[in-house]
Design a protein around this motif. Structure first.
Motif, PDB file in Angstrom:
ATOM      1  N   PRO A  28       7.764   7.516  15.026  1.00 15.95           N
ATOM      2  CA  PRO A  28       9.355   6.807  15.318  1.00 15.95           C
ATOM      3  C   PRO A  28       9.356   6.275  14.115  1.00 15.95           C
ATOM      4  CG  PRO A  28       8.245   6.418  17.436  1.00 15.95           C
ATOM      5  CD  PRO A  28       7.752   5.984  16.673  1.00 15.95           C
ATOM      6  N   MET A  29      11.038   6.515  13.717  1.00 18.63           N
ATOM      7  CA  MET A  29      11.222   5.725  12.464  1.00 18.63           C
ATOM      8  C   MET A  29      12.131   4.244  13.262  1.00 18.63           C
ATOM      9  SD  MET A  29      10.980   7.331   9.580  1.00 18.63           S
ATOM     10  CE  MET A  29      10.595   8.765   8.080  1.00 18.63           C
ATOM     11  N   GLY A  30      11.857   3.195  12.432  1.00 18.70           N
ATOM     12  CA  GLY A  30      13.007   1.935  13.317  1.00 18.70           C
ATOM     13  C   GLY A  30      12.681   1.410  13.951  1.00 18.70           C
ATOM     14  N   GLN A  31      11.185   1.621  14.397  1.00 16.49           N
ATOM     15  CA  GLN A  31      11.292   1.209  15.712  1.00 16.49           C
ATOM     16  C   GLN A  31      11.337  -0.444  15.449  1.00 16.49           C
ATOM     17  OE1 GLN A  31       7.304   2.938  17.221  1.00 16.49           O
ATOM     18  NE2 GLN A  31       8.492   3.145  18.971  1.00 16.49           N
ATOM     19  N   GLY A  32      11.842  -1.662  16.981  1.00 14.86           N
ATOM     20  CA  GLY A  32      12.265  -2.835  16.593  1.00 14.86           C
ATOM     21  C   GLY A  32      12.905  -3.859  16.189  1.00 14.86           C
ATOM     22  N   THR A  33      14.244  -2.538  15.561  1.00 15.83           N
ATOM     23  CA  THR A  33      14.545  -2.836  14.827  1.00 15.83           C
ATOM     24  C   THR A  33      16.527  -2.554  15.086  1.00 15.83           C
ATOM     25  OG1 THR A  33      15.411  -0.487  12.892  1.00 15.83           O
ATOM     26  CG2 THR A  33      13.265  -2.560  12.249  1.00 15.83           C
ATOM     27  N   THR A  34      17.167  -2.353  14.825  1.00 12.45           N
ATOM     28  CA  THR A  34      18.896  -2.235  14.852  1.00 12.45           C
ATOM     29  C   THR A  34      18.889  -1.187  14.628  1.00 12.45           C
ATOM     30  OG1 THR A  34      20.149  -3.386  12.616  1.00 12.45           O
ATOM     31  CG2 THR A  34      19.742  -4.898  14.423  1.00 12.45           C
ATOM     32  N   GLU A  35      17.557   0.103  13.511  1.00 20.57           N
ATOM     33  CA  GLU A  35      18.143   0.694  13.207  1.00 20.57           C
ATOM     34  C   GLU A  35      17.214   2.093  13.650  1.00 20.57           C
ATOM     35  OE1 GLU A  35      18.826   1.595   8.711  1.00 20.57           O
ATOM     36  OE2 GLU A  35      19.604  -0.590   8.683  1.00 20.57           O
ATOM     37  N   VAL A  36      16.973   1.361  15.278  1.00 20.88           N
ATOM     38  CA  VAL A  36      15.354   1.841  15.816  1.00 20.88           C
ATOM     39  C   VAL A  36      16.430   3.643  15.333  1.00 20.88           C
ATOM     40  CG1 VAL A  36      16.353   1.920  18.179  1.00 20.88           C
ATOM     41  CG2 VAL A  36      14.404   2.890  17.515  1.00 20.88           C
ATOM     42  N   GLU A  37      15.501   4.637  15.928  1.00 19.44           N
ATOM     43  CA  GLU A  37      15.788   6.031  15.444  1.00 19.44           C
ATOM     44  C   GLU A  37      16.235   6.839  17.146  1.00 19.44           C
ATOM     45  OE1 GLU A  37      13.483  10.360  13.656  1.00 19.44           O
ATOM     46  OE2 GLU A  37      12.549   9.087  14.124  1.00 19.44           O
ATOM     47  N   SER A  38      16.542   8.250  17.423  1.00 16.96           N
ATOM     48  CA  SER A  38      16.996   8.359  18.389  1.00 16.96           C
ATOM     49  C   SER A  38      15.949   9.283  19.080  1.00 16.96           C
ATOM     50  CB  SER A  38      18.525   8.909  18.483  1.00 16.96           C
ATOM     51  OG  SER A  38      19.096  10.403  18.059  1.00 16.96           O
ATOM     52  N   LEU A  39      15.485   9.626  19.636  1.00 12.27           N
ATOM     53  CA  LEU A  39      15.010  10.491  20.903  1.00 12.27           C
ATOM     54  C   LEU A  39      15.120  11.870  20.672  1.00 12.27           C
ATOM     55  CD1 LEU A  39      11.831  10.946  22.364  1.00 12.27           C
ATOM     56  CD2 LEU A  39      14.113  11.238  24.540  1.00 12.27           C
ATOM     57  N   THR A  40      16.413  11.838  20.669  1.00 15.67           N
ATOM     58  CA  THR A  40      16.868  13.642  19.933  1.00 15.67           C
ATOM     59  C   THR A  40      16.398  14.289  18.499  1.00 15.67           C
ATOM     60  OG1 THR A  40      19.623  13.042  21.439  1.00 15.67           O
ATOM     61  CG2 THR A  40      19.262  14.697  18.857  1.00 15.67           C
ATOM     62  N   SER A  41      16.397  12.648  17.483  1.00 20.30           N
ATOM     63  CA  SER A  41      15.907  12.879  16.118  1.00 20.30           C
ATOM     64  C   SER A  41      15.155  12.822  16.253  1.00 20.30           C
ATOM     65  CB  SER A  41      16.588  11.720  15.346  1.00 20.30           C
ATOM     66  OG  SER A  41      15.863  11.506  13.655  1.00 20.30           O
ATOM     67  N   TYR A  42      13.677  12.291  16.918  1.00 15.34           N
ATOM     68  CA  TYR A  42      12.676  12.651  16.399  1.00 15.34           C
ATOM     69  C   TYR A  42      12.143  13.680  17.764  1.00 15.34           C
ATOM     70  CZ  TYR A  42       7.707  11.442  18.152  1.00 15.34           C
ATOM     71  OH  TYR A  42       6.142  11.242  18.567  1.00 15.34           O
ATOM     72  N   PHE A  43      12.803  14.257  18.413  1.00 13.53           N
ATOM     73  CA  PHE A  43      12.005  15.869  19.257  1.00 13.53           C
ATOM     74  C   PHE A  43      12.442  16.719  18.000  1.00 13.53           C
ATOM     75  CE2 PHE A  43      11.540  18.614  22.212  1.00 13.53           C
ATOM     76  CZ  PHE A  43      12.011  19.502  21.317  1.00 13.53           C
ATOM     77  N   CYS A  44      13.453  16.474  17.221  1.00 16.75           N
ATOM     78  CA  CYS A  44      13.858  17.759  16.043  1.00 16.75           C
ATOM     79  C   CYS A  44      12.913  17.737  14.729  1.00 16.75           C
ATOM     80  CB  CYS A  44      14.838  17.215  15.584  1.00 16.75           C
ATOM     81  SG  CYS A  44      17.028  17.509  16.668  1.00 16.75           S
ATOM     82  N   ARG A  45      12.897  15.881  14.213  1.00 15.00           N
ATOM     83  CA  ARG A  45      11.520  15.688  13.402  1.00 15.00           C
ATOM     84  C   ARG A  45      10.451  16.195  13.273  1.00 15.00           C
ATOM     85  NH1 ARG A  45      10.107  11.303  11.179  1.00 15.00           N
ATOM     86  NH2 ARG A  45       9.598   9.879  13.195  1.00 15.00           N
ATOM     87  N   LEU A  46       9.994  16.775  14.808  1.00 17.16           N
ATOM     88  CA  LEU A  46       8.720  16.423  15.682  1.00 17.16           C
ATOM     89  C   LEU A  46       8.193  18.355  15.882  1.00 17.16           C
ATOM     90  CD1 LEU A  46       6.121  15.540  17.109  1.00 17.16           C
ATOM     91  CD2 LEU A  46       6.916  16.432  19.416  1.00 17.16           C
ATOM     92  N   ALA A  47       9.359  18.878  16.359  1.00 20.54           N
ATOM     93  CA  ALA A  47       9.427  20.530  15.991  1.00 20.54           C
ATOM     94  C   ALA A  47       9.714  20.555  14.834  1.00 20.54           C
ATOM     95  CB  ALA A  47      10.640  21.249  16.439  1.00 20.54           C
ATOM     96  N   HIS A  48      10.453  20.637  13.621  1.00 22.52           N
ATOM     97  CA  HIS A  48      10.149  20.701  12.251  1.00 22.52           C
ATOM     98  C   HIS A  48       8.401  20.465  11.892  1.00 22.52           C
ATOM     99  CE1 HIS A  48      10.731  19.966   7.689  1.00 22.52           C
ATOM    100  NE2 HIS A  48      11.555  21.409   8.194  1.00 22.52           N
ATOM    101  N   SER A  49       7.911  19.538  12.256  1.00 19.37           N
ATOM    102  CA  SER A  49       6.524  18.752  12.010  1.00 19.37           C
ATOM    103  C   SER A  49       5.649  19.971  12.202  1.00 19.37           C
ATOM    104  CB  SER A  49       6.143  17.600  12.349  1.00 19.37           C
ATOM    105  OG  SER A  49       5.831  17.642  13.485  1.00 19.37           O
ATOM    106  N   HIS A  50       5.602  21.051  12.963  1.00 17.47           N
ATOM    107  CA  HIS A  50       4.838  22.380  13.185  1.00 17.47           C
ATOM    108  C   HIS A  50       5.513  23.434  13.062  1.00 17.47           C
ATOM    109  CE1 HIS A  50       2.335  19.646  16.574  1.00 17.47           C
ATOM    110  NE2 HIS A  50       3.617  18.991  17.403  1.00 17.47           N
ATOM    111  N   GLY A  51       6.563  23.589  12.574  1.00 20.48           N
ATOM    112  CA  GLY A  51       7.540  24.641  11.704  1.00 20.48           C
ATOM    113  C   GLY A  51       8.077  25.410  12.784  1.00 20.48           C
ATOM    114  N   MET A  52       8.238  24.982  13.919  1.00 24.70           N
ATOM    115  CA  MET A  52       8.963  25.084  14.930  1.00 24.70           C
ATOM    116  C   MET A  52      10.310  25.269  15.534  1.00 24.70           C
ATOM    117  SD  MET A  52       6.357  24.892  17.920  1.00 24.70           S
ATOM    118  CE  MET A  52       6.657  25.115  19.086  1.00 24.70           C
ATOM    119  N   THR A  53      11.105  25.833  15.810  1.00 24.01           N
ATOM    120  CA  THR A  53      12.538  25.515  15.608  1.00 24.01           C
ATOM    121  C   THR A  53      12.514  25.118  16.938  1.00 24.01           C
ATOM    122  OG1 THR A  53      12.940  27.061  17.490  1.00 24.01           O
ATOM    123  CG2 THR A  53      12.984  27.823  15.339  1.00 24.01           C
TER     124      THR A  53
END
Length: 424
Positions: free
Chosen positions: A16-41
Protein backbone atom coordinates in the motif's frame (compact mmCIF):
# COMPACT_ATOMS: atom_id res chain seq x y z
CA UNK A 1 16.28 -23.84 15.29
CA UNK A 2 13.04 -23.85 13.34
CA UNK A 3 12.19 -21.19 10.78
CA UNK A 4 8.68 -19.91 10.09
CA UNK A 5 7.30 -21.00 6.76
CA UNK A 6 6.23 -18.03 4.60
CA UNK A 7 4.19 -19.43 1.72
CA UNK A 8 3.89 -17.59 -1.58
CA UNK A 9 0.91 -15.30 -1.80
CA UNK A 10 -1.98 -16.09 -4.12
CA UNK A 11 -2.13 -12.53 -5.43
CA UNK A 12 0.70 -10.06 -5.91
CA UNK A 13 2.17 -8.83 -2.63
CA UNK A 14 1.43 -5.24 -3.59
CA UNK A 15 2.50 -2.73 -0.94
CA UNK A 16 0.00 0.00 0.00
CA UNK A 17 1.00 3.61 -0.55
CA UNK A 18 1.49 6.14 2.23
CA UNK A 19 1.12 3.77 5.16
CA UNK A 20 1.61 5.48 8.52
CA UNK A 21 1.18 8.96 7.00
CA UNK A 22 -1.64 11.44 6.54
CA UNK A 23 -1.78 10.34 2.89
CA UNK A 24 -2.46 6.66 3.50
CA UNK A 25 -4.03 4.86 0.54
CA UNK A 26 -7.66 3.75 0.63
CA UNK A 27 -8.57 0.08 0.28
CA UNK A 28 -10.60 1.01 -2.81
CA UNK A 29 -7.46 2.37 -4.47
CA UNK A 30 -5.40 -0.62 -3.33
CA UNK A 31 -7.94 -3.06 -4.80
CA UNK A 32 -7.97 -1.21 -8.17
CA UNK A 33 -4.18 -1.18 -8.38
CA UNK A 34 -4.08 -4.87 -7.42
CA UNK A 35 -6.50 -5.72 -10.24
CA UNK A 36 -4.44 -3.65 -12.70
CA UNK A 37 -1.24 -5.41 -11.64
CA UNK A 38 -2.87 -8.72 -12.62
CA UNK A 39 -4.19 -7.38 -15.92
CA UNK A 40 -7.74 -7.91 -14.69
CA UNK A 41 -10.75 -5.66 -14.48
CA UNK A 42 -11.74 -4.66 -10.98
CA UNK A 43 -15.06 -6.45 -11.46
CA UNK A 44 -13.41 -9.71 -12.42
CA UNK A 45 -11.03 -9.60 -9.45
CA UNK A 46 -13.93 -8.90 -7.09
CA UNK A 47 -15.95 -11.75 -8.59
CA UNK A 48 -12.95 -14.11 -8.43
CA UNK A 49 -12.40 -13.22 -4.77
CA UNK A 50 -16.02 -13.95 -3.90
CA UNK A 51 -15.88 -17.27 -5.74
CA UNK A 52 -12.58 -18.12 -4.02
CA UNK A 53 -14.26 -17.70 -0.64
CA UNK A 54 -17.46 -19.42 -1.83
CA UNK A 55 -19.57 -16.28 -1.56
CA UNK A 56 -22.67 -15.70 -3.75
CA UNK A 57 -22.37 -13.32 -6.68
CA UNK A 58 -25.55 -11.32 -7.48
CA UNK A 59 -26.80 -11.26 -11.07
CA UNK A 60 -26.44 -7.45 -11.21
CA UNK A 61 -23.05 -7.55 -9.47
CA UNK A 62 -21.15 -4.26 -9.46
CA UNK A 63 -17.89 -4.50 -7.57
CA UNK A 64 -17.86 -0.83 -6.50
CA UNK A 65 -21.04 -1.37 -4.52
CA UNK A 66 -18.94 -3.39 -2.08
CA UNK A 67 -17.99 -1.41 1.01
CA UNK A 68 -14.22 -0.97 0.71
CA UNK A 69 -13.55 2.30 2.50
CA UNK A 70 -15.92 2.50 5.44
CA UNK A 71 -16.04 0.77 8.79
CA UNK A 72 -18.64 -1.95 8.26
CA UNK A 73 -18.22 -5.68 8.80
CA UNK A 74 -18.11 -6.09 5.01
CA UNK A 75 -15.23 -3.64 4.80
CA UNK A 76 -13.31 -5.60 7.43
CA UNK A 77 -14.02 -8.86 5.61
CA UNK A 78 -12.59 -7.54 2.36
CA UNK A 79 -9.50 -6.28 4.19
CA UNK A 80 -9.03 -9.77 5.71
CA UNK A 81 -9.51 -11.54 2.37
CA UNK A 82 -7.03 -9.28 0.58
CA UNK A 83 -4.52 -9.60 3.42
CA UNK A 84 -4.70 -13.39 3.14
CA UNK A 85 -4.46 -13.41 -0.67
CA UNK A 86 -1.58 -10.90 -0.89
CA UNK A 87 0.30 -11.65 2.32
CA UNK A 88 0.20 -7.95 3.26
CA UNK A 89 -0.80 -7.29 6.87
CA UNK A 90 -2.79 -4.40 8.35
CA UNK A 91 -4.88 -3.71 5.26
CA UNK A 92 -7.68 -2.71 7.63
CA UNK A 93 -5.60 0.46 8.21
CA UNK A 94 -6.61 1.46 4.67
CA UNK A 95 -10.17 1.77 5.97
CA UNK A 96 -11.95 3.24 9.00
CA UNK A 97 -12.39 -0.16 10.61
CA UNK A 98 -9.88 0.58 13.45
CA UNK A 99 -12.00 3.65 14.36
CA UNK A 100 -15.47 2.09 14.16
CA UNK A 101 -15.73 1.83 17.96
CA UNK A 102 -15.22 5.63 18.09
CA UNK A 103 -17.09 7.08 15.11
CA UNK A 104 -20.69 6.59 13.99
CA UNK A 105 -21.51 6.39 10.29
CA UNK A 106 -23.89 9.38 9.68
CA UNK A 107 -22.26 12.34 7.92
CA UNK A 108 -19.27 10.25 6.88
CA UNK A 109 -19.79 9.56 3.16
CA UNK A 110 -19.49 12.42 0.63
CA UNK A 111 -22.12 12.98 -2.05
CA UNK A 112 -19.65 12.07 -4.81
CA UNK A 113 -16.11 10.78 -5.22
CA UNK A 114 -13.38 13.42 -4.80
CA UNK A 115 -9.66 13.72 -5.43
CA UNK A 116 -6.81 16.22 -5.38
CA UNK A 117 -5.55 16.89 -8.94
CA UNK A 118 -2.19 18.06 -7.58
CA UNK A 119 -1.60 14.77 -5.73
CA UNK A 120 -2.37 12.69 -8.83
CA UNK A 121 -0.14 14.92 -10.98
CA UNK A 122 2.69 14.68 -8.44
CA UNK A 123 2.36 10.88 -8.27
CA UNK A 124 2.72 10.61 -12.03
CA UNK A 125 5.59 13.13 -12.12
CA UNK A 126 7.48 10.94 -9.62
CA UNK A 127 6.92 7.96 -11.93
CA UNK A 128 4.80 6.08 -9.44
CA UNK A 129 1.26 4.81 -9.73
CA UNK A 130 -1.30 7.48 -8.86
CA UNK A 131 -3.36 6.40 -5.88
CA UNK A 132 -6.44 7.54 -3.97
CA UNK A 133 -5.96 8.85 -0.43
CA UNK A 134 -8.24 7.46 2.27
CA UNK A 135 -9.03 10.93 3.64
CA UNK A 136 -10.67 11.90 0.32
CA UNK A 137 -13.48 9.43 1.08
CA UNK A 138 -14.83 11.33 4.09
CA UNK A 139 -17.35 14.15 3.74
CA UNK A 140 -15.77 16.53 6.33
CA UNK A 141 -12.54 16.57 4.26
CA UNK A 142 -12.90 18.98 1.34
CA UNK A 143 -9.26 20.02 0.84
CA UNK A 144 -5.79 18.62 0.30
CA UNK A 145 -3.51 19.57 3.17
CA UNK A 146 -0.35 18.94 1.17
CA UNK A 147 -1.18 21.28 -1.71
CA UNK A 148 -3.59 23.67 0.10
CA UNK A 149 -6.27 23.28 -2.58
CA UNK A 150 -9.87 22.11 -2.62
CA UNK A 151 -10.76 18.58 -3.75
CA UNK A 152 -12.42 18.09 -7.13
CA UNK A 153 -15.34 15.83 -8.03
CA UNK A 154 -15.81 16.34 -11.78
CA UNK A 155 -13.65 15.14 -14.66
CA UNK A 156 -11.88 18.13 -16.26
CA UNK A 157 -12.36 16.56 -19.70
CA UNK A 158 -15.96 15.30 -19.82
CA UNK A 159 -17.42 17.11 -16.80
CA UNK A 160 -18.95 13.97 -15.29
CA UNK A 161 -18.86 13.05 -11.60
CA UNK A 162 -18.33 9.69 -9.87
CA UNK A 163 -15.82 8.71 -12.56
CA UNK A 164 -12.93 7.95 -10.21
CA UNK A 165 -13.46 4.21 -9.67
CA UNK A 166 -17.11 3.34 -10.33
CA UNK A 167 -16.70 1.16 -13.42
CA UNK A 168 -15.82 -2.39 -14.45
CA UNK A 169 -12.32 -1.37 -15.50
CA UNK A 170 -10.42 1.18 -13.42
CA UNK A 171 -7.00 2.74 -13.92
CA UNK A 172 -6.47 4.84 -10.82
CA UNK A 173 -6.10 8.52 -11.65
CA UNK A 174 -7.98 8.34 -14.94
CA UNK A 175 -11.64 9.03 -15.76
CA UNK A 176 -13.71 5.86 -16.12
CA UNK A 177 -15.96 7.67 -18.62
CA UNK A 178 -13.61 9.38 -21.09
CA UNK A 179 -10.19 8.14 -20.00
CA UNK A 180 -8.82 11.62 -19.34
CA UNK A 181 -6.29 12.20 -16.58
CA UNK A 182 -8.07 13.48 -13.46
CA UNK A 183 -4.98 15.40 -12.41
CA UNK A 184 -5.64 17.92 -15.21
CA UNK A 185 -8.45 19.57 -13.24
CA UNK A 186 -8.00 23.19 -12.20
CA UNK A 187 -7.76 23.88 -8.49
CA UNK A 188 -8.78 26.62 -6.11
CA UNK A 189 -7.15 27.66 -2.84
CA UNK A 190 -8.64 25.93 0.19
CA UNK A 191 -10.07 27.83 3.15
CA UNK A 192 -8.38 27.73 6.57
CA UNK A 193 -11.37 25.77 7.93
CA UNK A 194 -11.06 23.12 5.21
CA UNK A 195 -7.31 22.79 5.77
CA UNK A 196 -7.80 22.43 9.51
CA UNK A 197 -10.33 19.59 9.02
CA UNK A 198 -8.03 17.88 6.49
CA UNK A 199 -5.11 18.11 8.93
CA UNK A 200 -7.14 16.62 11.79
CA UNK A 201 -8.47 13.69 9.76
CA UNK A 202 -5.09 13.07 8.13
CA UNK A 203 -3.29 12.92 11.50
CA UNK A 204 -6.05 10.64 12.79
CA UNK A 205 -5.59 8.20 9.89
CA UNK A 206 -1.80 8.15 10.30
CA UNK A 207 -2.05 6.42 13.68
CA UNK A 208 -4.67 3.87 14.78
CA UNK A 209 -6.50 4.90 17.98
CA UNK A 210 -5.24 3.70 21.36
CA UNK A 211 -8.60 4.04 23.12
CA UNK A 212 -10.29 0.65 23.45
CA UNK A 213 -14.02 0.22 22.82
CA UNK A 214 -14.75 -0.04 26.57
CA UNK A 215 -13.03 3.29 27.21
CA UNK A 216 -15.03 5.50 24.83
CA UNK A 217 -17.77 6.41 27.32
CA UNK A 218 -15.17 7.34 29.91
CA UNK A 219 -13.37 9.43 27.27
CA UNK A 220 -16.58 11.31 26.45
CA UNK A 221 -17.32 11.88 30.14
CA UNK A 222 -13.84 13.34 30.61
CA UNK A 223 -14.30 15.62 27.58
CA UNK A 224 -17.63 16.95 28.87
CA UNK A 225 -16.17 17.41 32.34
CA UNK A 226 -13.26 19.41 30.93
CA UNK A 227 -15.30 21.52 28.50
CA UNK A 228 -18.57 22.08 30.43
CA UNK A 229 -17.94 21.04 34.04
CA UNK A 230 -19.83 17.82 33.38
CA UNK A 231 -22.99 19.60 32.17
CA UNK A 232 -24.05 17.64 29.08
CA UNK A 233 -26.75 20.16 28.11
CA UNK A 234 -24.33 23.11 28.26
CA UNK A 235 -21.76 21.05 26.34
CA UNK A 236 -24.29 20.29 23.58
CA UNK A 237 -25.36 23.94 23.35
CA UNK A 238 -21.77 25.21 23.19
CA UNK A 239 -20.90 22.85 20.32
CA UNK A 240 -24.29 23.16 18.60
CA UNK A 241 -25.00 19.45 19.08
CA UNK A 242 -28.21 17.62 19.85
CA UNK A 243 -28.81 17.28 23.60
CA UNK A 244 -30.47 13.90 23.06
CA UNK A 245 -27.50 12.83 20.98
CA UNK A 246 -25.02 13.68 23.74
CA UNK A 247 -27.27 11.90 26.27
CA UNK A 248 -27.27 8.86 23.96
CA UNK A 249 -23.44 8.85 23.99
CA UNK A 250 -23.30 8.80 27.78
CA UNK A 251 -26.24 6.53 28.61
CA UNK A 252 -26.72 4.18 25.67
CA UNK A 253 -23.21 3.77 24.32
CA UNK A 254 -23.81 5.91 21.23
CA UNK A 255 -20.92 7.34 19.27
CA UNK A 256 -20.25 10.86 17.93
CA UNK A 257 -20.11 11.39 14.19
CA UNK A 258 -16.85 12.52 12.61
CA UNK A 259 -18.18 16.12 12.29
CA UNK A 260 -19.05 16.01 16.02
CA UNK A 261 -15.52 14.84 16.90
CA UNK A 262 -14.11 17.66 14.78
CA UNK A 263 -16.29 20.16 16.62
CA UNK A 264 -14.99 18.85 19.95
CA UNK A 265 -11.40 19.15 18.72
CA UNK A 266 -11.96 22.68 17.41
CA UNK A 267 -13.64 24.10 20.51
CA UNK A 268 -11.35 22.19 22.82
CA UNK A 269 -8.13 23.22 21.09
CA UNK A 270 -6.95 19.61 20.83
CA UNK A 271 -6.24 17.31 17.90
CA UNK A 272 -8.26 14.20 17.01
CA UNK A 273 -5.04 12.23 17.27
CA UNK A 274 -4.66 13.16 20.96
CA UNK A 275 -8.34 12.58 21.68
CA UNK A 276 -8.19 9.08 20.23
CA UNK A 277 -4.96 8.41 22.09
CA UNK A 278 -6.62 9.45 25.36
CA UNK A 279 -3.91 12.05 26.02
CA UNK A 280 -6.06 14.38 28.12
CA UNK A 281 -4.00 14.72 31.29
CA UNK A 282 -2.30 17.96 30.21
CA UNK A 283 -5.19 19.21 28.09
CA UNK A 284 -5.91 22.91 28.59
CA UNK A 285 -8.84 24.64 26.92
CA UNK A 286 -8.07 27.71 24.78
CA UNK A 287 -8.59 30.99 26.62
CA UNK A 288 -9.84 32.77 23.50
CA UNK A 289 -12.62 31.58 21.17
CA UNK A 290 -11.23 29.75 18.17
CA UNK A 291 -11.12 31.90 15.04
CA UNK A 292 -9.69 30.92 11.69
CA UNK A 293 -7.47 33.32 9.81
CA UNK A 294 -9.36 35.26 7.15
CA UNK A 295 -8.13 34.50 3.65
CA UNK A 296 -7.86 37.78 1.77
CA UNK A 297 -7.73 38.09 -2.00
CA UNK A 298 -4.60 39.43 -3.67
CA UNK A 299 -4.60 43.21 -3.85
CA UNK A 300 -4.91 44.58 -7.42
CA UNK A 301 -2.09 46.98 -6.49
CA UNK A 302 0.31 44.20 -5.58
CA UNK A 303 3.59 44.77 -7.38
CA UNK A 304 2.94 48.46 -8.08
CA UNK A 305 5.84 50.54 -6.81
CA UNK A 306 4.89 53.57 -4.71
CA UNK A 307 6.55 56.89 -5.52
CA UNK A 308 7.56 59.95 -3.59
CA UNK A 309 6.10 63.18 -5.00
CA UNK A 310 8.30 66.29 -5.04
CA UNK A 311 5.64 68.90 -4.39
CA UNK A 312 8.03 71.82 -4.69
CA UNK A 313 8.92 70.75 -8.23
CA UNK A 314 5.25 70.09 -9.03
CA UNK A 315 4.27 73.57 -7.87
CA UNK A 316 7.04 75.08 -10.04
CA UNK A 317 5.66 73.14 -13.00
CA UNK A 318 2.16 74.45 -12.28
CA UNK A 319 3.49 78.02 -12.13
CA UNK A 320 5.04 77.45 -15.55
CA UNK A 321 1.65 76.30 -16.87
CA UNK A 322 0.04 79.48 -15.49
CA UNK A 323 2.63 81.59 -17.33
CA UNK A 324 1.87 79.99 -20.72
CA UNK A 325 0.06 82.10 -23.28
CA UNK A 326 -2.79 79.64 -23.87
CA UNK A 327 -4.68 78.48 -20.76
CA UNK A 328 -5.26 74.73 -20.38
CA UNK A 329 -7.73 72.68 -18.34
CA UNK A 330 -6.82 71.26 -14.95
CA UNK A 331 -7.20 67.78 -16.47
CA UNK A 332 -4.40 68.59 -18.96
CA UNK A 333 -2.29 69.93 -16.11
CA UNK A 334 -2.82 66.63 -14.27
CA UNK A 335 -1.62 64.70 -17.32
CA UNK A 336 1.51 66.83 -17.58
CA UNK A 337 2.41 66.51 -13.91
CA UNK A 338 1.26 62.88 -13.54
CA UNK A 339 -0.78 63.75 -10.45
CA UNK A 340 -4.52 63.27 -9.89
CA UNK A 341 -6.64 66.43 -9.60
CA UNK A 342 -7.67 65.40 -6.06
CA UNK A 343 -4.06 65.46 -4.94
CA UNK A 344 -3.45 68.80 -6.68
CA UNK A 345 -6.36 70.35 -4.80
CA UNK A 346 -5.05 68.85 -1.54
CA UNK A 347 -1.33 69.61 -1.90
CA UNK A 348 -1.17 72.51 -4.43
CA UNK A 349 -4.55 74.09 -3.84
CA UNK A 350 -3.70 77.66 -4.88
CA UNK A 351 -2.07 76.64 -8.16
CA UNK A 352 -4.83 74.12 -9.02
CA UNK A 353 -7.60 76.65 -8.45
CA UNK A 354 -5.69 79.30 -10.41
CA UNK A 355 -5.32 76.99 -13.42
CA UNK A 356 -9.00 76.02 -13.32
CA UNK A 357 -10.15 79.64 -12.87
CA UNK A 358 -7.86 80.93 -15.66
CA UNK A 359 -9.29 78.37 -18.08
CA UNK A 360 -12.87 79.24 -17.09
CA UNK A 361 -12.19 82.97 -17.66
CA UNK A 362 -10.53 82.16 -20.97
CA UNK A 363 -13.57 80.19 -22.11
CA UNK A 364 -15.90 82.98 -20.98
CA UNK A 365 -13.86 85.53 -22.97
CA UNK A 366 -14.02 83.34 -26.06
CA UNK A 367 -17.80 83.04 -25.66
CA UNK A 368 -18.20 86.81 -25.33
CA UNK A 369 -16.05 87.39 -28.43
CA UNK A 370 -18.13 84.92 -30.41
CA UNK A 371 -21.36 86.53 -29.32
CA UNK A 372 -20.00 89.97 -30.28
CA UNK A 373 -19.08 88.61 -33.73
CA UNK A 374 -22.55 87.11 -33.99
CA UNK A 375 -24.16 90.47 -33.17
CA UNK A 376 -22.02 92.22 -35.80
CA UNK A 377 -22.69 89.59 -38.48
CA UNK A 378 -26.44 89.58 -37.85
CA UNK A 379 -26.45 93.40 -38.07
CA UNK A 380 -24.63 93.20 -41.40
CA UNK A 381 -27.10 90.65 -42.74
CA UNK A 382 -30.06 92.80 -41.68
CA UNK A 383 -28.57 95.86 -43.36
CA UNK A 384 -27.98 93.91 -46.56
CA UNK A 385 -31.56 92.69 -46.40
CA UNK A 386 -32.95 96.18 -45.91
CA UNK A 387 -30.78 97.59 -48.71
CA UNK A 388 -32.33 94.96 -50.98
CA UNK A 389 -35.74 96.33 -49.95
CA UNK A 390 -36.82 93.18 -48.03
CA UNK A 391 -39.15 93.86 -45.13
CA UNK A 392 -37.32 91.62 -42.60
CA UNK A 393 -35.40 88.43 -41.96
CA UNK A 394 -36.12 85.33 -39.84
CA UNK A 395 -33.78 83.71 -37.32
CA UNK A 396 -33.65 80.54 -39.47
CA UNK A 397 -32.55 82.51 -42.52
CA UNK A 398 -29.83 84.20 -40.47
CA UNK A 399 -28.63 80.91 -38.97
CA UNK A 400 -28.31 79.36 -42.45
CA UNK A 401 -25.97 82.16 -43.51
CA UNK A 402 -23.70 82.06 -40.45
CA UNK A 403 -20.20 80.57 -40.71
CA UNK A 404 -19.53 77.25 -38.99
CA UNK A 405 -17.72 78.73 -36.00
CA UNK A 406 -20.65 80.95 -35.01
CA UNK A 407 -23.08 78.03 -35.31
CA UNK A 408 -21.30 76.37 -32.37
CA UNK A 409 -22.50 79.06 -29.97
CA UNK A 410 -24.80 77.59 -27.36
CA UNK A 411 -28.47 78.42 -27.89
CA UNK A 412 -27.69 79.84 -31.34
CA UNK A 413 -31.29 80.59 -32.30
CA UNK A 414 -31.84 82.45 -29.06
CA UNK A 415 -28.69 84.52 -29.66
CA UNK A 416 -29.70 85.23 -33.28
CA UNK A 417 -33.17 86.35 -32.20
CA UNK A 418 -31.55 88.56 -29.57
CA UNK A 419 -29.26 90.10 -32.21
CA UNK A 420 -32.16 90.71 -34.62
CA UNK A 421 -34.12 92.43 -31.88
CA UNK A 422 -31.09 94.64 -31.06
CA UNK A 423 -30.73 95.73 -34.69
CA UNK A 424 -34.44 96.50 -35.36
Amino acid sequence: MSTMNNPRSTLHALMPMGQGTTEVESLTSYFCRLAHSHGMTARNLAAWTLEHYEQPIPDDFKWFRRSFGGMSTETEQWAVWLAELTGIANLDHLTLVPWRHLISNPGLTPASDRWCPCCLTEDRAHQQSPYLRLCWDFAPVTACLRHKVGLRSECPHCGKSNVRNRATTVVVGYCTSCGGFLGDAETEAATPQALWSARQVGQMLAKPPRIASDGVTKLLETIIEKMADGNAAAFAQELNLSKSGVWHWLRKGGLPTLPAWLSIALHGGISLEKLYAGELANWKLPTEPVQFAMQLSTSPRKGIQSRELDWEAIRQQLHGILAEEVPITLAEACQRTGVEHKLLYLRANTEARAIADRYRRHQAALKEAKEARLQAEVGELIRERLDAEYEGISAREVWQQLDGDLKTIRHTYRQVAKAIAAND
